[in-house]
Scaffold this motif. Sequence first.
Motif, PDB file in Angstrom:
ATOM      1  N   THR A  30     -77.248  39.935  -6.736  1.00 31.02           N
ATOM      2  CA  THR A  30     -76.029  40.468  -6.114  1.00 31.02           C
ATOM      3  C   THR A  30     -76.033  40.344  -4.595  1.00 31.02           C
ATOM      4  O   THR A  30     -75.003  40.605  -3.954  1.00 31.02           O
ATOM      5  N   VAL A  31     -77.174  39.980  -4.003  1.00 28.03           N
ATOM      6  CA  VAL A  31     -77.305  40.007  -2.543  1.00 28.03           C
ATOM      7  C   VAL A  31     -76.293  39.104  -1.836  1.00 28.03           C
ATOM      8  O   VAL A  31     -75.635  39.547  -0.875  1.00 28.03           O
ATOM      9  N   PRO A  32     -76.103  37.839  -2.237  1.00 27.27           N
ATOM     10  CA  PRO A  32     -75.102  37.019  -1.531  1.00 27.27           C
ATOM     11  C   PRO A  32     -73.706  37.647  -1.550  1.00 27.27           C
ATOM     12  O   PRO A  32     -72.994  37.614  -0.536  1.00 27.27           O
ATOM     13  N   ARG A  33     -73.327  38.240  -2.683  1.00 25.57           N
ATOM     14  CA  ARG A  33     -72.014  38.888  -2.750  1.00 25.57           C
ATOM     15  C   ARG A  33     -71.944  40.103  -1.821  1.00 25.57           C
ATOM     16  O   ARG A  33     -70.939  40.299  -1.113  1.00 25.57           O
ATOM     17  N   LEU A  34     -72.992  40.912  -1.817  1.00 18.38           N
ATOM     18  CA  LEU A  34     -73.005  42.086  -0.942  1.00 18.38           C
ATOM     19  C   LEU A  34     -72.898  41.692   0.525  1.00 18.38           C
ATOM     20  O   LEU A  34     -72.181  42.334   1.306  1.00 18.38           O
ATOM     21  N   VAL A  35     -73.613  40.629   0.906  1.00 18.28           N
ATOM     22  CA  VAL A  35     -73.546  40.166   2.291  1.00 18.28           C
ATOM     23  C   VAL A  35     -72.134  39.684   2.624  1.00 18.28           C
ATOM     24  O   VAL A  35     -71.570  40.036   3.670  1.00 18.28           O
ATOM     25  N   ASP A  36     -71.548  38.881   1.734  1.00 11.74           N
ATOM     26  CA  ASP A  36     -70.189  38.380   1.976  1.00 11.74           C
ATOM     27  C   ASP A  36     -69.193  39.526   2.124  1.00 11.74           C
ATOM     28  O   ASP A  36     -68.319  39.507   3.009  1.00 11.74           O
ATOM     29  N   GLU A  37     -69.310  40.532   1.270  1.00 13.18           N
ATOM     30  CA  GLU A  37     -68.388  41.669   1.344  1.00 13.18           C
ATOM     31  C   GLU A  37     -68.572  42.444   2.645  1.00 13.18           C
ATOM     32  O   GLU A  37     -67.590  42.914   3.242  1.00 13.18           O
ATOM     33  N   ALA A  38     -69.822  42.578   3.099  1.00 15.83           N
ATOM     34  CA  ALA A  38     -70.072  43.277   4.365  1.00 15.83           C
ATOM     35  C   ALA A  38     -69.513  42.492   5.545  1.00 15.83           C
ATOM     36  O   ALA A  38     -68.965  43.074   6.489  1.00 15.83           O
ATOM     37  N   LEU A  39     -69.646  41.173   5.509  1.00 18.37           N
ATOM     38  CA  LEU A  39     -69.103  40.349   6.589  1.00 18.37           C
ATOM     39  C   LEU A  39     -67.601  40.554   6.707  1.00 18.37           C
ATOM     40  O   LEU A  39     -67.052  40.677   7.819  1.00 18.37           O
ATOM     41  N   GLN A  40     -66.923  40.607   5.564  1.00 21.45           N
ATOM     42  CA  GLN A  40     -65.476  40.805   5.582  1.00 21.45           C
ATOM     43  C   GLN A  40     -65.110  42.231   5.986  1.00 21.45           C
ATOM     44  O   GLN A  40     -64.203  42.447   6.792  1.00 21.45           O
ATOM     45  N   ARG A  41     -65.830  43.209   5.438  1.00 29.62           N
ATOM     46  CA  ARG A  41     -65.520  44.615   5.707  1.00 29.62           C
ATOM     47  C   ARG A  41     -65.607  44.927   7.199  1.00 29.62           C
ATOM     48  O   ARG A  41     -64.758  45.636   7.751  1.00 29.62           O
ATOM     49  N   TRP A  42     -66.658  44.414   7.848  1.00 25.98           N
ATOM     50  CA  TRP A  42     -66.907  44.781   9.246  1.00 25.98           C
ATOM     51  C   TRP A  42     -66.545  43.667  10.239  1.00 25.98           C
ATOM     52  O   TRP A  42     -66.824  43.794  11.429  1.00 25.98           O
ATOM     53  N   GLY A  43     -65.902  42.610   9.761  1.00 23.44           N
ATOM     54  CA  GLY A  43     -65.434  41.556  10.657  1.00 23.44           C
ATOM     55  C   GLY A  43     -66.555  40.840  11.374  1.00 23.44           C
ATOM     56  O   GLY A  43     -66.486  40.614  12.586  1.00 23.44           O
ATOM     57  N   LEU A  44     -67.582  40.422  10.627  1.00 22.07           N
ATOM     58  CA  LEU A  44     -68.788  39.858  11.211  1.00 22.07           C
ATOM     59  C   LEU A  44     -68.871  38.353  10.976  1.00 22.07           C
ATOM     60  O   LEU A  44     -68.365  37.829   9.984  1.00 22.07           O
ATOM     61  N   LEU A  45     -69.586  37.680  11.873  1.00 23.58           N
ATOM     62  CA  LEU A  45     -69.917  36.266  11.713  1.00 23.58           C
ATOM     63  C   LEU A  45     -71.427  36.121  11.702  1.00 23.58           C
ATOM     64  O   LEU A  45     -72.133  36.742  12.503  1.00 23.58           O
ATOM     65  N   VAL A  46     -71.927  35.282  10.808  1.00 27.30           N
ATOM     66  CA  VAL A  46     -73.366  35.025  10.746  1.00 27.30           C
ATOM     67  C   VAL A  46     -73.801  34.329  12.019  1.00 27.30           C
ATOM     68  O   VAL A  46     -73.147  33.400  12.499  1.00 27.30           O
ATOM     69  N   ASP A  47     -74.954  34.763  12.552  1.00 25.30           N
ATOM     70  CA  ASP A  47     -75.390  34.289  13.868  1.00 25.30           C
ATOM     71  C   ASP A  47     -76.814  33.753  13.836  1.00 25.30           C
ATOM     72  O   ASP A  47     -77.494  33.738  14.861  1.00 25.30           O
ATOM     73  N   GLY A  48     -77.275  33.312  12.677  1.00 20.99           N
ATOM     74  CA  GLY A  48     -78.626  32.778  12.578  1.00 20.99           C
ATOM     75  C   GLY A  48     -79.175  32.941  11.174  1.00 20.99           C
ATOM     76  O   GLY A  48     -78.555  33.579  10.317  1.00 20.99           O
ATOM     77  N   PRO A  49     -80.347  32.369  10.923  1.00 18.19           N
ATOM     78  CA  PRO A  49     -80.943  32.468   9.588  1.00 18.19           C
ATOM     79  C   PRO A  49     -81.413  33.890   9.300  1.00 18.19           C
ATOM     80  O   PRO A  49     -81.796  34.626  10.213  1.00 18.19           O
ATOM     81  N   PRO A  50     -81.406  34.280   8.029  1.00 19.45           N
ATOM     82  CA  PRO A  50     -81.827  35.635   7.686  1.00 19.45           C
ATOM     83  C   PRO A  50     -83.331  35.811   7.818  1.00 19.45           C
ATOM     84  O   PRO A  50     -84.100  34.855   7.724  1.00 19.45           O
ATOM     85  N   ARG A  51     -83.745  37.073   8.043  1.00 16.44           N
ATOM     86  CA  ARG A  51     -85.142  37.453   7.985  1.00 16.44           C
ATOM     87  C   ARG A  51     -85.331  38.358   6.769  1.00 16.44           C
ATOM     88  O   ARG A  51     -84.376  38.963   6.282  1.00 16.44           O
ATOM     89  N   THR A  52     -86.559  38.448   6.319  1.00 14.85           N
ATOM     90  CA  THR A  52     -86.804  39.217   5.104  1.00 14.85           C
ATOM     91  C   THR A  52     -87.907  40.243   5.326  1.00 14.85           C
ATOM     92  O   THR A  52     -88.792  40.076   6.163  1.00 14.85           O
ATOM     93  N   GLY A  53     -87.822  41.309   4.552  1.00 14.16           N
ATOM     94  CA  GLY A  53     -88.871  42.301   4.467  1.00 14.16           C
ATOM     95  C   GLY A  53     -89.258  42.481   3.012  1.00 14.16           C
ATOM     96  O   GLY A  53     -88.790  41.745   2.137  1.00 14.16           O
ATOM     97  N   ARG A  54     -90.079  43.481   2.746  1.00 16.39           N
ATOM     98  CA  ARG A  54     -90.546  43.680   1.371  1.00 16.39           C
ATOM     99  C   ARG A  54     -89.388  43.978   0.432  1.00 16.39           C
ATOM    100  O   ARG A  54     -89.375  43.509  -0.715  1.00 16.39           O
ATOM    101  N   THR A  55     -88.401  44.737   0.893  1.00 19.96           N
ATOM    102  CA  THR A  55     -87.295  45.135   0.015  1.00 19.96           C
ATOM    103  C   THR A  55     -85.926  44.909   0.654  1.00 19.96           C
ATOM    104  O   THR A  55     -84.935  45.478   0.195  1.00 19.96           O
ATOM    105  N   ALA A  56     -85.855  44.091   1.692  1.00 20.63           N
ATOM    106  CA  ALA A  56     -84.577  43.956   2.399  1.00 20.63           C
ATOM    107  C   ALA A  56     -84.390  42.544   2.936  1.00 20.63           C
ATOM    108  O   ALA A  56     -85.352  41.831   3.226  1.00 20.63           O
TER     109      ALA A  56
END
Length: 297
Positions: A30-56
């Motif tokens: 579900t992560v790609p969908r959640l990210v896309d929805e957040a980008l739309q909800r808060w009017g955001l543009l991706v600004d670089g490659p993602p970083r990862t943690g153990r659970t995020a």
Amino acid sequence: MSVEPPPDWVARVSRYPGDTGPTGADWVRTVPRLVDEALQRWGLLVDGPPRTGRTALVVPVRRAGQRFALKVVWPHPDAAHEALALRTWDGRAAVRLVAALPSDGLLLLERLEVEDLTEVWADEACEAVGGLLAGLHVPAPPPVPRIGPYLAPHLERMQQRAGVPRRVTTRTLGLARELLSGDGPELLLHTDLHYENVLRAPDGGWRAIDPQPLAGPPAFELLPLVTHRVEELGTGASLRWSVRHRIALAAEAAGIDLDEAMAWSLLRAGVEVGWAVGLDEPERLTTAVALTKALDG
């Protein structure tokens, strides 16, 4: 712009079992969908490659020239009150929360630098962590779990695990009865403030990230400083000195009584032994047992 999580991260998270929420495998789809929805909800543009943690997954984003970080977190108990803690701290010693949708594990945060404390001289790093803890320890909001109920099931399971050395069980349970018997302070604790969970802020200072909030005494906070960068601690007498030195430095900077810091760290190290046995992680078990010896007496 769609964000694709790194395949190695997806593979690792997919192995997480469900706890009180979805399994890692179900959630990560579900992560790609959640990210896309957040980008739309808060009017955001991706600004670089993602970083990862153990659970995020953390995605650099921007909006109207401002730089932020969009964090999407696997739903699990340790992360349940992260947004509440960050909102309570309001940028004091911790990363600033801009917006949140906790039901979906979405946090919009100020963007910090990638520099952490892992390469900083250990003494300086411990003092930096202690200084942050001094700012983080404010009265805990009512929903944050209290330390006694949190520890109770871990202590019970510890007694049932044959692989936990008897002396560790006895010592840990004795400390728990002593330390949890009174009406101690119920301050907001980070509980996982190790060297990688401190990042450099744009103003040059340090900020705490990734809290696993509990309400309890500040002395509970310090064990992560000796469960990380373990290879620098040495062995035997050197290990004992290094463990106590790190905790003493952080305790002084945080304004925590040293005897209380040692007692709570020993209790927490004993619980760590129980976890290591339950997870069947021999290396982690060896380290945890060594820490109990270094902290005791």
